[in-house]
Design an enzyme around this catalytic site. Sequence first.
Site, short mmCIF file in Angstrom:
data_model
loop_
_atom_site.label_atom_id
_atom_site.label_comp_id
_atom_site.label_asym_id
_atom_site.label_seq_id
_atom_site.Cartn_x
_atom_site.Cartn_y
_atom_site.Cartn_z
N CYS A 133 5.17 10.80 2.51
CA CYS A 133 3.87 10.37 3.03
C CYS A 133 3.98 9.95 4.56
O CYS A 133 3.15 9.85 5.09
CB CYS A 133 3.41 9.40 2.26
SG CYS A 133 2.95 9.99 0.72
N HIS A 270 -1.97 5.98 6.58
CA HIS A 270 -1.64 6.77 5.75
C HIS A 270 -2.80 6.68 4.53
O HIS A 270 -2.90 5.29 4.00
CB HIS A 270 -0.18 6.87 5.02
CG HIS A 270 0.01 7.42 3.68
ND1 HIS A 270 -0.71 8.94 3.69
CD2 HIS A 270 0.53 6.97 2.60
CE1 HIS A 270 -0.37 9.18 2.49
NE2 HIS A 270 0.29 8.18 1.65
N ASN A 300 -4.77 10.92 -1.90
CA ASN A 300 -3.54 11.01 -1.05
C ASN A 300 -3.05 12.38 -0.97
O ASN A 300 -2.34 13.01 -1.51
CB ASN A 300 -2.56 10.07 -1.78
CG ASN A 300 -1.42 9.99 -1.25
OD1 ASN A 300 -0.88 10.50 -0.08
ND2 ASN A 300 -0.41 8.72 -1.74
C1 LIG Z 1 -1.15 3.50 -9.10
C2 LIG Z 1 -2.11 2.32 -9.31
C3 LIG Z 1 -3.40 2.55 -8.48
C4 LIG Z 1 -2.15 1.75 -10.73
O1 LIG Z 1 -2.87 0.43 -10.51
P1 LIG Z 1 -2.38 -0.77 -11.33
O2 LIG Z 1 -3.41 -1.84 -11.05
O3 LIG Z 1 -0.85 -1.11 -10.86
O4 LIG Z 1 -2.22 -0.24 -12.69
P2 LIG Z 1 -1.24 -0.29 -13.90
O5 LIG Z 1 -0.19 0.97 -13.70
O6 LIG Z 1 -0.68 -1.80 -14.01
O7 LIG Z 1 -2.07 0.07 -14.93
C5 LIG Z 1 -2.96 -0.79 -15.46
C6 LIG Z 1 -3.45 0.16 -16.87
O8 LIG Z 1 -4.18 1.07 -16.50
C7 LIG Z 1 -4.14 2.34 -17.18
N1 LIG Z 1 -4.03 3.42 -16.38
C8 LIG Z 1 -3.08 4.02 -15.47
N2 LIG Z 1 -3.52 5.04 -14.86
C9 LIG Z 1 -4.90 5.24 -15.33
C10 LIG Z 1 -6.05 6.27 -15.22
N3 LIG Z 1 -5.62 7.18 -14.17
N4 LIG Z 1 -7.18 5.96 -15.71
C11 LIG Z 1 -7.33 5.07 -16.50
N5 LIG Z 1 -6.07 3.92 -16.81
C12 LIG Z 1 -5.05 4.20 -16.22
C13 LIG Z 1 -2.51 2.02 -17.65
O9 LIG Z 1 -1.93 2.79 -18.52
C14 LIG Z 1 -2.46 0.41 -17.83
O10 LIG Z 1 -3.00 0.17 -19.08
P3 LIG Z 1 -2.65 -1.00 -19.86
O11 LIG Z 1 -2.46 -2.16 -19.21
O12 LIG Z 1 -3.28 -0.58 -21.02
O13 LIG Z 1 -0.88 -0.41 -20.14
C15 LIG Z 1 -1.32 1.04 -8.30
O14 LIG Z 1 -0.42 0.83 -9.06
C16 LIG Z 1 -1.11 1.63 -7.06
O15 LIG Z 1 -1.94 2.02 -6.16
N6 LIG Z 1 0.26 1.78 -6.56
C17 LIG Z 1 0.56 2.39 -5.10
C18 LIG Z 1 0.65 3.82 -5.31
C19 LIG Z 1 0.92 4.51 -4.11
O16 LIG Z 1 0.02 4.37 -3.19
N7 LIG Z 1 1.70 5.29 -4.07
C20 LIG Z 1 1.59 6.52 -2.82
C21 LIG Z 1 2.40 5.93 -1.74
S1 LIG Z 1 2.64 6.92 -0.61
#
Ligand SMILES: CC(C)(COP(=O)(O)OP(=O)(O)OC[C@H]1O[C@@H](n2cnc3c(N)ncnc32)[C@H](O)[C@@H]1OP(=O)(O)O)[C@@H](O)C(=O)NCCC(=O)NCCS
Length: 343
Positions: A133, A270, A300
């Site tokens: 990225c 980004h 993204n």
């Molecule tokens: C990926 C991201 C959006 C997830 O958000 P989060 O608040 O961290 O969510 P979690 O991973 O803790 O998951 C929370 C819950 O949502 C659920 N969940 C995950 N993906 C889901 C989706 N697409 N739809 C619904 N629920 C979802 C999980 O299973 C979890 O459920 P649980 O609590 O019953 O186990 C977040 O971690 C993030 O933005 N990370 C950075 C990613 C990024 O920018 N990457 C690129 C860098 S270049």
Amino acid sequence: MPNGCPLSGRKRHERRGTSRMIRSVVRGFGAALPKRVMTNAEMEQVVDTSDDWIVQRSGIRQRYIAGEGETTASLGEQAARAALANAGMTPDDLDLIIVATSTPDNTFPATAVNIQNRLGMHHGFAFDVQAVCTGFVYAVTTADAYIRGGLAKRVLVIGAETFSRILNWTDRTTCVLFGDGAGALILEAGEGTGANTDRGVLTASLRSDGSHKDKLYVDGGPSTTGTVGVLHMAGREVFKHAVGMITDVIQAAFDATGTTPDDLDWLVPHQANRRIIDGSAKKLGIAPEKVVVTVDLHGNTSAASIPLALAVAAGDGRIKKGDLVMLEAMGGGFTWGAVLLRW
Ligand SMILES: CC(C)(COP(=O)(O)OP(=O)(O)OC[C@H]1O[C@@H](n2cnc3c(N)ncnc32)[C@H](O)[C@@H]1OP(=O)(O)O)[C@@H](O)C(=O)NCCC(=O)NCCS
């Protein structure tokens, strides 16, 4: 200010701008998106998710997905042609093409060489850079080094990706976040004075740290599995590091030039996640109205996200000639970096 230092940081940098130097100046921009838009409602048909969850956690409302015949090179070529038209140039005017991508059409030859051929360009040279990225930030910095080193005068810099082809479409934690697209900039050698008022790239700050490999990676490759593999991400882990890393490199770019968030006209981050973008801007004291956000439209798109966002904001007249613009990104590796330029 310590005794004996006659000028503040800002003044010192302004004073320093007295000698002639080469600057890499933006002459054109362009973008390309696949034909198919995929909304969050459609994503609900693919995995167990909801529009609410995706919007609340990431800010994404839709993404574009490459169809048959649409590839990283074809999207990159379209973006390149748009940038050439915008600059009033033809491929004959270029001497270097750099493509930032993690989703090349082939393991080799480089997508940049593929695009060079598609443009009918048979002189000069072309190569890819791979920093996931952060790829476009690395590519602009590389182009700037070639221009300032006198090795190239006009460089086409492209960020192009088809991440939809490396997603696990049964993994709801990743497949809802990414999309496909391409964007391009043309940089040309111009003359500057060394001051912050010069047009062109003013500074860059690049970082990487491979100890974070397992937090965001693709589980295949030519030398290991012999397959392409699919993307894996420990989202919460990535999130935990993102804001600190991003703000560090942005601050380094401010410090290197003696500029501050008040001097900035636009932050073009980004486009991975709205919460990371907002958190970084807030931590640095960059006003929300100065931040270009397109993650809602594109998702993204990895190395394509910054040039796509630039094309939107320059295309609608927000980014204007002379504006001070900060580009920043963070991604797999980890890699992270920022470029400060005057448009
Ligand atoms: C990926 C991201 C959006 C997830 O958000 P989060 O608040 O961290 O969510 P979690 O991973 O803790 O998951 C929370 C819950 O949502 C659920 N969940 C995950 N993906 C889901 C989706 N697409 N739809 C619904 N629920 C979802 C999980 O299973 C979890 O459920 P649980 O609590 O019953 O186990 C977040 O971690 C993030 O933005 N990370 C950075 C990613 C990024 O920018 N990457 C690129 C860098 S270049």
